[in-house]
Design an enzyme around this catalytic site. Structure first.
Site, PDB file in Angstrom:
ATOM      1  N   VAL A  28       0.865  -1.192   0.000  1.00  0.00           N
ATOM      2  CA  VAL A  28       0.000   0.000   0.000  1.00  0.00           C
ATOM      3  C   VAL A  28       0.888   1.224   0.000  1.00  0.00           C
ATOM      4  O   VAL A  28       1.769   1.360   0.859  1.00  0.00           O
ATOM      5  CB  VAL A  28      -0.927   0.023   1.243  1.00  0.00           C
ATOM      6  CG1 VAL A  28      -1.691   1.340   1.320  1.00  0.00           C
ATOM      7  CG2 VAL A  28      -1.903  -1.153   1.204  1.00  0.00           C
ATOM      8  N   ALA A  66       4.613   4.108   2.742  1.00  0.00           N
ATOM      9  CA  ALA A  66       4.124   2.854   2.151  1.00  0.00           C
ATOM     10  C   ALA A  66       4.345   1.721   3.139  1.00  0.00           C
ATOM     11  O   ALA A  66       5.047   1.891   4.140  1.00  0.00           O
ATOM     12  CB  ALA A  66       4.865   2.560   0.857  1.00  0.00           C
ATOM     13  N   LYS A  67       3.755   0.593   2.871  1.00  0.00           N
ATOM     14  CA  LYS A  67       4.055  -0.611   3.653  1.00  0.00           C
ATOM     15  C   LYS A  67       3.705  -1.820   2.820  1.00  0.00           C
ATOM     16  O   LYS A  67       2.801  -1.762   1.981  1.00  0.00           O
ATOM     17  CB  LYS A  67       3.198  -0.630   4.935  1.00  0.00           C
ATOM     18  CG  LYS A  67       3.763  -1.515   6.008  1.00  0.00           C
ATOM     19  CD  LYS A  67       4.917  -0.823   6.682  1.00  0.00           C
ATOM     20  CE  LYS A  67       5.425  -1.504   7.901  1.00  0.00           C
ATOM     21  NZ  LYS A  67       6.255  -0.582   8.683  1.00  0.00           N
ATOM     22  N   GLY A  68       4.423  -2.881   3.046  1.00  0.00           N
ATOM     23  CA  GLY A  68       4.133  -4.126   2.340  1.00  0.00           C
ATOM     24  C   GLY A  68       3.988  -5.250   3.344  1.00  0.00           C
ATOM     25  O   GLY A  68       4.417  -5.139   4.492  1.00  0.00           O
ATOM     26  N   ASP A  87      10.806  -4.997   8.006  1.00  0.00           N
ATOM     27  CA  ASP A  87       9.855  -4.785   9.095  1.00  0.00           C
ATOM     28  C   ASP A  87       9.756  -6.136   9.815  1.00  0.00           C
ATOM     29  O   ASP A  87      10.616  -7.001   9.603  1.00  0.00           O
ATOM     30  CB  ASP A  87       8.497  -4.311   8.540  1.00  0.00           C
ATOM     31  CG  ASP A  87       7.621  -3.705   9.626  1.00  0.00           C
ATOM     32  OD1 ASP A  87       7.898  -2.573  10.054  1.00  0.00           O
ATOM     33  OD2 ASP A  87       6.668  -4.364  10.086  1.00  0.00           O
TER      34      ASP A  87
END
Ligand code: GLU
Length: 424
Positions: free
Chosen positions: A68, A113-115, A154
């Site tokens: 996202v 953002a992050k995945g 992360d």
């Protein structure tokens, strides 16, 4: 103004609800328009992919992967990739938005953002994880890019996974592209100091918080929840500055010793004991709840989201919370913590040391140059301290919590930048 009413908080909060209720409060205080509210709320891009991966037993399993991009208003999007069994799109959306606010709070030129990939890395072999990371990278080739979206580690991922990502992305482009990802091994263009950067930023914020509360670090005690990359380095660096670490924990439970825990010894223990504190003898065993509610001056929650709920908040005895994890405090717990007079340094400020040094890594990759550890530490400490002071002053100015002040600083910056850039 109906559109700016606080989001109703459900009984069981999820990170997205928690993020949104703080966002709503800060936008209300800033007097943001409805148009701007929606621009800042709705993610710029959401990608969901199916990733077929051959397991070691020869069977193919399809994993679901997410990325996202919440915002690219301040610059290319930035944020880690999480490998965990319960990752879902709402969690990734919240974490992506937190990245936007985090980058804005520390004033680095990135969006958020992050995945994530729903998988259990603890149950997968190295080969399976490598195939999964390469499949994920391939699926995201048109999303990632040094000027578009720059991933990082992360929960459940680290240097090894970032190396695979960089290699896969580079192969697809027929050249080595270091700057597409940060948190890489140092030999592969990673930055000195990146590994301990988040814990180091937590330490800087903890010392700054203690200074404001007039707590002498050499006479202080601290409990740290989570002994991964963030918690272990935060504990080690605080310990080196005279703070007595009286409790630590990991998935095997909590460990408490009022005389203080030898952090170097605990780190050596975990390294030899396949990554867990199970069986650690330097302290007595306590529960997670006991750790969070211990009588310690400082509490560093550095594990996962929503560990501090209303019930825990009522029982808390610390004076200062420094949030190493993303979203460890549920929104419903916020007013209880504030009423008790506990100073909570929020996640989007307290754990921003990691992305700050990620930014330095990206800068070094693009310069084709390597900074010394001393330069990295000095610059990141300065950024963290300046961000702390700015948020603290904003807290006084608006008479709000430090958390809402951090959102105010961040949202104001992103909104003003958008106004300069303009929309369609
Ligand atoms: N995953 C880390 C965070 O939540 C680091 C992100 C980055 O370095 O891009 O802040």
């Amino acid at each position: 103004m109906g559109y700016i009413e606080p989001a109703p908080i459900k009984d069981k909060e999820n990170p997205l609800d928690s993020m949104m209720s703080r966002f709503d409060e800060a936008t209300r205080l800033l007097g943001i328009t409805e148009e701007m509210y929606n621009i800042l709320k709705i993610p710029a891009k959401q990608v969901v992919v199916g990733l077929p991966v051959t397991l070691d037993n020869g069977k193919i399993k399809v994993f679901e992967g997410y990325r996202v991009i919440h915002s690219n208003i301040l610059g290319p999007a930035k944020g880690g990739i999480r490998f965990a069994p319960d990752v879902n799109i709402d969690e990734v959306k919240a974490l992506a938005a937190w990245m936007t606010w985090k980058c804005a709070v520390v004033d680095i030129p990135y969006g958020g953002a992050k995945g994530g990939v729903a998988c259990n890395p603890r149950e997968m072999s190295e080969g399976e994880l490598e195939r999964l990371m390469r499949a994920y990278t391939n699926a995201m080739l048109s999303v990632f890019g040094p000027d578009r979206d720059i991933p990082a580690p992360d929960m459940g991922t680290g240097q090894r996974e970032m190396a695979w990502l960089m290699d896969e992305y580079s192969k697809a482009h027929g050249m080595t592209i270091h700057a597409v990802v940060t948190g890489k091994p140092v030999v592969l263009g990673g930055s000195l100091g990146r590994l301990e950067a988040t814990g180091r930023g937590v330490m800087v914020c903890a010392l700054a918080g203690m200074e404001r509360l007039k707590i002498n670090p050499y006479k202080s005690t601290c409990a740290v929840q989570g002994f991964g990359n963030v918690g272990s380095f935060a504990a080690k660096l605080l310990h080196e500055r005279g703070v007595k670490i009286i409790a630590i924990s990991d998935i095997s439970g909590g460990y408490h010793n009022d005389k203080g825990i030898d952090i170097d010894e605990a780190m050596q223990y975990i390294a030899k004991n396949s990554g867990t504190l199970e069986g650690y003898k330097g302290a007595e065993k306590i529960s997670n709840e006991e750790l969070l509610t211990l009588k310690a001056d400082v509490l560093v929650p550095a594990a996962k989201e929503d560990v501090i709920d209303e019930e825990i908040a009522h029982k808390m005895q610390c004076k200062l919370i420094v949030e190493g994890a993303n979203g460890p405090t549920s929104a419903k717990a916020d007013p209880i913590i504030n009423e008790k007079g506990i100073l909570a340094v929020p996640d989007i400020l307290a754990n921003a040391g990691g992305v700050t040094v990620s930014y330095f890594e990206w800068v070094q990759n693009r310069l084709g140059y390597k900074w010394t550890q001393e330069r990295v530490n000095r610059r990141s400490d300065r950024i963290m301290k300046e961000a702390f002071d700015k948020v603290y002053e904003t807290m006084k100015q608006y008479n709000v919590s430090m958390r809402i002040a951090a959102y105010i600083v961040a949202i104001d910056k992103v909104a003003k930048t958008y106004q300069y850039r303009g929309g369609y």
